[in-house]
Write an enzyme that holds these catalytic residues in place. Structure first.
Site, PDB file in Angstrom:
ATOM      1  N   GLU A 142       0.814  -1.208   0.000  1.00  0.00           N
ATOM      2  CA  GLU A 142       0.000   0.000   0.000  1.00  0.00           C
ATOM      3  C   GLU A 142       0.852   1.264   0.000  1.00  0.00           C
ATOM      4  OE1 GLU A 142       0.976  -0.256   4.305  1.00  0.00           O
ATOM      5  OE2 GLU A 142       0.704  -1.641   2.639  1.00  0.00           O
ATOM      6  N   ASP A 143       2.006   1.238   0.668  1.00  0.00           N
ATOM      7  CA  ASP A 143       2.846   2.434   0.687  1.00  0.00           C
ATOM      8  C   ASP A 143       3.513   2.660  -0.664  1.00  0.00           C
ATOM      9  OD1 ASP A 143       4.361   0.190   0.945  1.00  0.00           O
ATOM     10  OD2 ASP A 143       5.585   0.903   2.607  1.00  0.00           O
TER      11      ASP A 143
END
Length: 759
Positions: A643-644
């Site tokens: 997600e990052d």
């Protein structure tokens, strides 16, 4: 009585005499007019008469009498009515808004017919819609419908022309006379008139059409799109030739053109006259008659010389080395040359009277192109010479912005078309013309988030706004409360101690319920607990509890001091459109494996700031959750710690800028405490405490099968899947790190604002 009759008779006689002497010539012409009407229409004016334009052009250049290519206005009007009927459709009269109220703006694409293949280009258009956030497989949810029949090429001489379209669409139960339908078209009409005829009744459907004539274009209903080739990329696309915010070198040529010359027919008038502006120095205008099967039958005295001169120059070299590029009409109003000039930062000089420019409803072409007149061709050189150099530079930079924002791929062309239509559904919440014509572009500014410029991170500097002076800390928790008491206590105390902290939001991503309020540490700022869905993408959901512009994203095991938080926030307020934070990683191209690599090695190079400890604008939560299609978020939820990476890729794709690393204490890069994982957590949830994989370029040979190796491999797979979805690698590398003033200088600590950062 006799006298009165005498005066009446004399008056009548005088009137006839005056009429005979002064109006007789007109009467004689009128007597012959009806018998010679057809002949008069055919023979006047005689454009091939040598005595008429002897000093301006050779007779061979002039259009020949009786050329069937030119249609009268009445004939063109009749052709237009055959396509569009007598209706002047508007959104209020030919569009059913009620279909869009329940499920929002959703688009349904008809399934393709068996045995009826579509062209490669139309397949790209359908794929762009189906991969987007607009698409729905359920026609009951749809607000807009797109045919599965290929309607791009409606020239009946073309091999891709689809016949009997009328019969096919009338059999569709969803057709409804074309209401709420969108028809894409690139080529319409055929030789000799190219009237814009599609060959079937479009009913009340909207047209997304290239080479749109202003007389047939229905403002606020149809959409004019650019003409693009079948080689145009599906997504991503090549960048413009002028680097962002750079000043181009002085070009060798002022004005160039290299292309076909039509000897007869529609579009030949302008191209036949282009040689008049050629001076062989700073204005290069080259044409060739050597195209088509029977070009030699129509060749004139200039053809042989033109063909020789034509081969002396390379087209791409001319594009690179010219300030202005002539874009005349071809057989149709639009041409591929328009997009080629935009990409090359060669300011288009348009010579196509009556062309409704692409996306003119949203784009201000007066800032990126020179719109000329075919009748005033000889005035073009002097006109472009009068443009001030500063305005020329502004034009060039705007061509690059427009190319990258709306035209570099089929995806962007299709999505721009759909967003323009979507804006019509709710005018009060539609994008302003300013948003469409300024970075980052209308596609990346969601009106559902806000219509005020000050709420976005892109317009602070230009319009005198500034971000809010407080931030919200968002801490994601995936471990049991009992084992987190010490690390999370220290983190909450450090963050709440910042003078800029407005509130702390705990995102509880564990199956077990959160501990009662009495178990949480006391803080000087409000603390709110939100129950998450145990998905990695949850941390970027636009929670209503977040009201500040700045968001400090944290993992539960992050170790930060109050000074680090304060300094990072002060840096972010100067760069609110970027990600600003502490732990960094970078990407690289691995030529041996032919794919992108990922490294967490401690080097000076960086392209990602991990969201385990980073500031960014809350608008990116809306972009992440609403702009990106569901498929990408599902990818994130299925891979560990992806997600990052996606958030960094998204911000880089929007801003074209790298993130910013700020000073951090040495212990921040060392191993952090391992946490007990949440029982029965969601699949793909990363083990806490492993935000920095140990391998710099690939997993260690001895670590095969370990959790760290699998996680590192997943992050690398994630990076390559994201690059494939975007069509290019958006991440931008940097070697910049920002430190406080006097950081580690040999001066008294009393002069330093953040002395604790040096401990």
């Amino acid at each position: 009585m006799q006298t009165r009759k005498k005066y009446i008779f004399l008056t009548f006689l005088a009137s006839w005499l005056l009429l005979f002497f002064f109006g007789g010539d007109q009467l004689r012409r009128f007597a012959f007019f009806s018998g010679r009407k057809a002949e008069g229409r055919r023979n006047w004016p005689r454009w091939t008469d040598r005595t008429l334009l002897r000093s301006f052009a050779d007779p061979e250049e002039l259009q020949r009498d009786g050329d069937p290519a030119l249609l009268s206005p009445r004939e063109r009007r009749a052709a237009w009515l055959s396509v569009y009927g007598s209706s002047r459709c508007r959104m209020e009269t030919c569009f059913d808004f009620s279909r869009c109220e329940r499920h929002g703006f959703k688009v349904f694409t008809y399934p393709q017919e068996l045995g009826q293949p579509v062209s490669e280009t139309y397949g790209k258009i359908l794929s762009s819609i189906e991969r987007s956030r607009y698409h729905t497989p359920n026609p009951e949810e749809a607000c807009l419908f797109v045919l599965g029949i290929d309607t791009l090429d409606r020239d009946h001489l073309s091999a891709q022309y689809v016949r009997n379209v009328d019969e096919k669409i009338r059999g569709f139960p969803l057709w409804n006379g074309g209401k709420n339908h969108l028809i894409f078209n690139l080529y319409s009409g055929t030789w000799p008139g190219y009237t814009g005829e599609l060959g079937f009744d479009t009913g009340q459907a909207m047209l997304a059409k290239a080479s749109f004539d202003t007389r047939s274009f229905r403002p606020g209903f149809d959409v004019s799109i650019p003409l693009f080739s079948k080689e145009h990329p599906q997504r991503g696309g090549d960048r413009g030739w002028l680097a962002q915010d750079s000043v181009p070198p002085k070009k060798k040529y002022l004005l160039v053109f290299k292309g076909k010359r039509y000897l007869t027919g529609i579009g030949s008038g302008t191209r036949n006259a282009l040689h008049h502006i050629h001076n062989g120095k700073d204005i290069i205008s080259l044409t060739t008659c050597k195209h088509g099967k029977d070009w030699e039958k129509h060749k004139d005295t200039r053809c042989d010389k033109d063909n020789v001169d034509y081969e002396r120059f390379d087209y791409q070299e001319l594009l690179h080395n010219s300030t202005f590029c002539i874009v005349p009409r071809g057989r149709r109003l639009g041409s591929f040359r328009f997009l080629e000039a935009l990409q090359a930062a060669c300011i288009p000089v348009l010579l196509s009277d009556g062309w409704e420019l692409p996306f003119s409803e949203a784009i201000d072409w007066g800032k990126a192109a020179v719109v000329g007149s075919e009748r005033l061709l000889l005035q073009i050189p002097s006109a472009v010479r009068c443009i001030h150099p500063e305005r020329v530079l502004a034009f060039q930079q705007q061509t690059q912005f427009l190319w990258d924002a709306y035209f570099s791929s089929v995806d962007k062309i299709v999505h721009t078309t759909l967003e323009i239509i979507k804006d019509r559904l709710s005018p009060p919440r539609s994008r302003s013309r300013l948003l469409w014509n300024a970075l980052p572009g209308g596609l990346l500014v969601l009106p559902d988030f806000s219509t005020h410029l000050g709420d976005f991170p892109f317009y602070y500097l230009q319009h005198g706004y500034s971000p809010s002076k407080k931030f919200t800390a968002l801490i994601r928790v995936v471990s049991q409360a009992g084992s987190l008491s010490q690390p999370i206590l220290r983190l909450i105390q450090a963050v709440s101690g910042s003078q800029f902290c407005a509130q702390i939001v705990i995102l509880w991503s564990c199956e077990k319920p959160p501990p009662p309020s009495g178990k949480w540490p006391q803080s000087t700022v409000p603390l709110t607990i939100i129950q998450g869905r145990r998905k990695l993408s949850d941390r970027f959901f636009p929670f209503e509890a977040i009201q500040t512009d700045a968001v400090l994203s944290l993992d539960e095991d992050t170790s930060l001091s109050t000074s680090e938080v304060d300094f990072a926030f002060s840096v972010w307020r100067s760069f609110p459109e970027r990600i600003v934070g502490f732990p960094t990683q970078s990407h690289f191209w691995d030529p041996e494996q032919g794919r992108w690599g990922y490294t967490s090695q401690w080097t000076n190079e960086l392209s990602m700031v991990l969201t385990a400890a980073a500031f960014y604008h809350r608008y990116y939560h809306s972009l992440f959750s609403e702009y990106l299609p569901a498929g990408l978020r599902e990818l994130v939820d299925g891979l560990a710690a992806c997600e990052d990476i996606l958030m960094n890729v998204l911000v880089a794709a929007v801003t074209k800028l790298p993130p910013i690393k700020v000073t951090q204490r040495k212990q921040h890069k060392e191993g952090v405490a391992q946490q007990a994982e949440c029982r029965d957590g969601a699949a793909g949830t990363p083990p806490p405490g492993q935000r920095s994989p140990p391998a710099p370029h690939s997993a260690p040979a001895g670590a095969k099968g370990t959790a760290g190796s699998r996680r590192f491999s997943q992050r690398q797979d994630c990076l390559n899947q994201l690059a494939d979805w975007f069509g290019y690698m958006p991440l931008v590398s940097s070697q910049l790190r920002l430190d406080p003033v006097l950081y580690k200088d040999q001066v008294s600590v009393l002069r330093k604002k953040y002395p604790s950062l040096e401990k």
